[in-house]
Design a protein around this motif. Structure first.
Motif, PDB file in Angstrom:
ATOM      1  N   THR A 199     -63.653   4.872 -20.577  1.00 57.28           N
ATOM      2  CA  THR A 199     -64.725   4.882 -19.581  1.00 57.28           C
ATOM      3  C   THR A 199     -66.099   4.930 -20.241  1.00 57.28           C
ATOM      4  O   THR A 199     -67.095   4.536 -19.634  1.00 57.28           O
ATOM      5  N   ARG A 213     -67.070   4.988 -13.682  1.00 53.25           N
ATOM      6  CA  ARG A 213     -66.889   5.850 -12.510  1.00 53.25           C
ATOM      7  C   ARG A 213     -68.013   5.682 -11.494  1.00 53.25           C
ATOM      8  O   ARG A 213     -67.933   6.219 -10.391  1.00 53.25           O
ATOM      9  N   ILE A 243     -58.684   4.087 -13.138  1.00 55.49           N
ATOM     10  CA  ILE A 243     -59.817   4.843 -12.594  1.00 55.49           C
ATOM     11  C   ILE A 243     -59.443   6.322 -12.512  1.00 55.49           C
ATOM     12  O   ILE A 243     -58.275   6.680 -12.365  1.00 55.49           O
ATOM     13  N   MET A 294     -66.444  15.973 -13.312  1.00 54.11           N
ATOM     14  CA  MET A 294     -67.268  14.790 -13.531  1.00 54.11           C
ATOM     15  C   MET A 294     -68.508  15.162 -14.337  1.00 54.11           C
ATOM     16  O   MET A 294     -69.063  16.237 -14.173  1.00 54.11           O
ATOM     17  N   SER A 349     -71.635   7.399 -16.928  1.00 58.43           N
ATOM     18  CA  SER A 349     -70.354   7.178 -17.601  1.00 58.43           C
ATOM     19  C   SER A 349     -70.110   8.148 -18.754  1.00 58.43           C
ATOM     20  O   SER A 349     -69.472   7.816 -19.742  1.00 58.43           O
TER      21      SER A 349
END
Length: 421
Positions: A136, A161, A181, A187, A192
């Motif tokens: 990612t 994301r 994903i 998060m 990213s």
């Protein structure tokens, strides 16, 4: 090395119809114990790392010998292993990275996870038979980027994301690449995950696995002539955790996730504990299997969100997937939910008459009631009808970092997780 020409892409006016396939459930394995838990609760694949060159250097990770053992254990249980080598490398590391890539090849891993184009080049030379998955960190946001990575030998991309489900669907329908994903977990506040804040404040580079998580700290303003006076950044009563992101939770949107056509649904958390891992893998495994068994009559089980909510976490959100303005707003008040001391321990052995030897992680009393997480079945509650030390002597309570024998109402399995009700 010759590079094949980049495939051309033509975007039709209307996305072609898609018949979604059952997605892979990809779980984190920060150490060998977590690997066993991920396998036990139904992961199709795990991602892990060696002692260097990944973005989670503090998760325990695997020595060369442990990596060999991990792949053997996973393959014996029909689980794939993807090994992270996703730092952005320095010139002086090329030789050591080359040796690590060779180790991945000898271990017969199912893929190597990479961000740096230079490491992609090395991987194609050193382990040409090992598929390359793009991290990612490379922030792939469109079809043409995906096709470029495919042209240089990448088999799968972990999509940025920041994409909506509509954008994910578009990429899945207009490329032939495997896609991946995130669906649950912490998060990063930065684009990213590319953050320089940790490096600037603590000299620990988050892009090289050393993040000190300064986005979780509380901040205030200081005026130059008043160095000892701190002022809140906002007047909002919720607080001043302006960088503190919510946790991702997509359990209530599983059909939309699967219908994008994505190959793999990934759980964040190589540094999380086994209680988190067991609960999240079990819940998403149940949800995926329920949907695939009967898509037309699928409904979200309310118990799934309740179970996930009992694990210690920040406020849940849906990230960028649904375009909800509040979903990516910071967790201003640093709100945590769930019960941090609810986790009691892990079953080590199962003995006669429903006696279970348990590795105790939090204090348990003879009078407590417990809930046991087993794969493929709802969580079951039980009173403790007997509590003993490992020698069989009756005790009233068991302390953390010890072992105890619990007599429960049912016979459970090795690696099942026990929680306090």
């Amino acid at each position: 090395m010759a590079i094949p020409p980049m495939p051309e892409t033509q975007t039709p006016a209307v996305d072609p119809p898609l018949v979604p396939e059952k997605p892979e459930l990809l779980a984190p394995a920060g150490n060998f114990e977590k690997l066993e838990i991920a396998i036990h609760y139904g992961a199709d694949a795990v991602y892990l790392a060696g002692k260097d060159f990944s973005l989670r250097n503090y998760s325990g990770n695997f020595t060369e010998e442990q990596l060999m053992q991990a792949v053997s254990l996973a393959h014996a249980n029909n689980v794939k292993v993807y090994v992270a080598c996703n730092v952005y490398s320095r010139n002086e590391e090329a030789e050591e990275i080359s040796r690590f890539l060779a180790t991945i090849g000898r271990a017969k891993a199912d893929a190597v996870i990479v961000s740096d184009p230079g490491i992609i080049r090395l991987a194609r030379q050193i382990i040409p038979g090992v598929p390359i998955h793009l991290s990612t960190q490379a922030n792939t946001t469109n079809c043409n980027s995906a096709l470029f990575w495919q042209s240089v030998g990448v088999k799968r991309v972990n999509l940025a994301r920041e994409l909506s489900l509509q954008e994910v669907t578009h990429i899945c329908r207009h490329t032939t690449m495997e896609t991946e994903i995130f669906v649950h977990g912490a998060m990063c506040i930065s684009y990213s995950g590319r953050c320089l804040l940790s490096t600037f404040l603590t000299h620990r580079d988050s892009n090289r696995g050393l993040c000190s998580h300064p986005c979780r700290w509380r901040y205030a303003l200081v005026e130059e002539l008043r160095p000892d006076e701190f002022y809140p950044i906002t007047e909002d009563p919720r607080g001043t955790y302006v960088f503190n992101s919510k946790d991702l939770c997509m359990i209530q949107h599983l059909p939309e996730l699967i219908q994008t056509g994505v190959t793999s649904l990934k759980i964040e958390g190589r540094m999380k504990g086994i209680h988190y891992l067991a609960t999240v893998v079990k819940t998403y495994r149940d949800a995926i299997d329920t949907f695939v068994a009967d898509p037309e009559n699928y409904t979200t089980n309310p118990q799934w969100l309740k179970d996930l909510s009992l694990v210690y976490h920040r406020e849940f959100g849906t990230g960028f997937y649904l375009g909800e303005p509040g979903a990516v707003a910071p967790n201003y008040a640093d709100i945590h939910q769930g019960q941090i001391h609810r986790f009691i321990g892990k079953i080590l052995t199962c003995q006669d008459h429903n006696h279970h030897l348990v590795e105790i992680r939090n204090k348990i009393r003879r009078t407590d009631s417990v809930a046991v997480l087993s794969p493929g079945v709802p969580i079951r509650n039980s009173d403790i009808s007997g509590l003993y030390d490992p020698d069989g002597n009756a005790i009233d309570q068991a302390q953390p970092n010890t072992k105890a024998i619990l007599k429960l109402a049912h016979r459970f399995s090795i690696h099942d997780i026990i929680c306090k009700v």
